[in-house]
Design a protein around this motif. Structure first.
Motif, mmCIF file in Angstrom:
data_model
loop_
_atom_site.group_PDB
_atom_site.id
_atom_site.type_symbol
_atom_site.label_atom_id
_atom_site.label_comp_id
_atom_site.label_asym_id
_atom_site.label_seq_id
_atom_site.Cartn_x
_atom_site.Cartn_y
_atom_site.Cartn_z
ATOM 1 N N ARG A 9 32.457 44.858 33.967
ATOM 2 C CA ARG A 9 31.093 44.534 33.530
ATOM 3 C C ARG A 9 30.333 45.838 33.310
ATOM 4 N NH1 ARG A 9 28.643 42.402 39.318
ATOM 5 N NH2 ARG A 9 28.706 44.454 40.309
ATOM 6 N N ASP A 34 26.431 41.609 34.365
ATOM 7 C CA ASP A 34 26.877 42.117 33.073
ATOM 8 C C ASP A 34 25.782 41.958 32.029
ATOM 9 O OD1 ASP A 34 29.128 43.155 31.384
ATOM 10 O OD2 ASP A 34 28.642 41.325 30.270
ATOM 11 N N ILE A 48 31.168 36.061 27.854
ATOM 12 C CA ILE A 48 32.310 36.725 28.478
ATOM 13 C C ILE A 48 33.363 36.957 27.400
ATOM 14 C CG2 ILE A 48 34.167 36.512 30.187
ATOM 15 C CD1 ILE A 48 32.266 34.840 31.896
ATOM 16 N N ASN A 75 35.326 41.931 29.150
ATOM 17 C CA ASN A 75 35.076 41.551 30.545
ATOM 18 C C ASN A 75 36.339 41.199 31.299
ATOM 19 O OD1 ASN A 75 32.364 40.069 29.060
ATOM 20 N ND2 ASN A 75 32.050 41.587 30.667
#
Length: 150
Positions: A9, A34, A48, A75
């Protein structure tokens, strides 16, 4: 068996990536902490990002470098899974987290700063990864299994 091989992240745009062993995933923020997961807009389709280890390794061979995977700024690094290239496909990670594929992750100009030719090496066949949005939150960890939901 497909597994999570890495979690990363970054807290703000252009910040260094931080690798983690475990992460909390929420509907509102993606991976907690993140920058990308917490972006506004509904539905936000890039909460993500996932990338296949085999694709990163192939790109590294192509450009003749050994750059750590998190420099891709994805990620999740996944192992043993050919990521679905169809928006709407859902992936279950561990016991609780469900992500939905929304689109391909386009390699950006930052990849050229890492290695000449890397952007082009990540372009074919979704090699740069897949963007997802969170359907169900929870906790994920390196080693968790990943499966395509039917």
């Amino acid at each position: 068996m497909a597994t999570v091989a890495g979690i990363a992240r970054h807290p703000r745009s252009k910040a260094p990536m931080e690798t983690l062993e475990r992460a909390h995933v929420t509907l509102e923020g993606g991976i907690v902490g993140d920058f990308r997961g917490a972006m506004k807009g509904k539905p936000y389709r890039r909460q993500i990002t996932l990338m296949e280890r085999a694709d990163w390794d192939a790109a590294m061979v192509e450009v003749g470098h050994a750059i750590p995977w998190e420099q891709r700024r994805a990620n999740l690094l996944v192992d043993g899974l050919d990521l679905p290239q169809t928006p709407g496909v859902r992936l279950r990670i561990g016991a609780d987290v469900v992500l939905e594929v929304t689109r391909e992750t386009d390699p950006c100009e930052r990849m050229e700063a890492l290695a000449e030719g890397l952007r082009a090496a990540l372009t074919p066949d979704w090699r740069g990864g897949a963007c997802t949005m969170v359907i169900t939150g929870g906790v994920i960890a390196v080693g968790d299994t990943i499966r395509i939901e039917e």
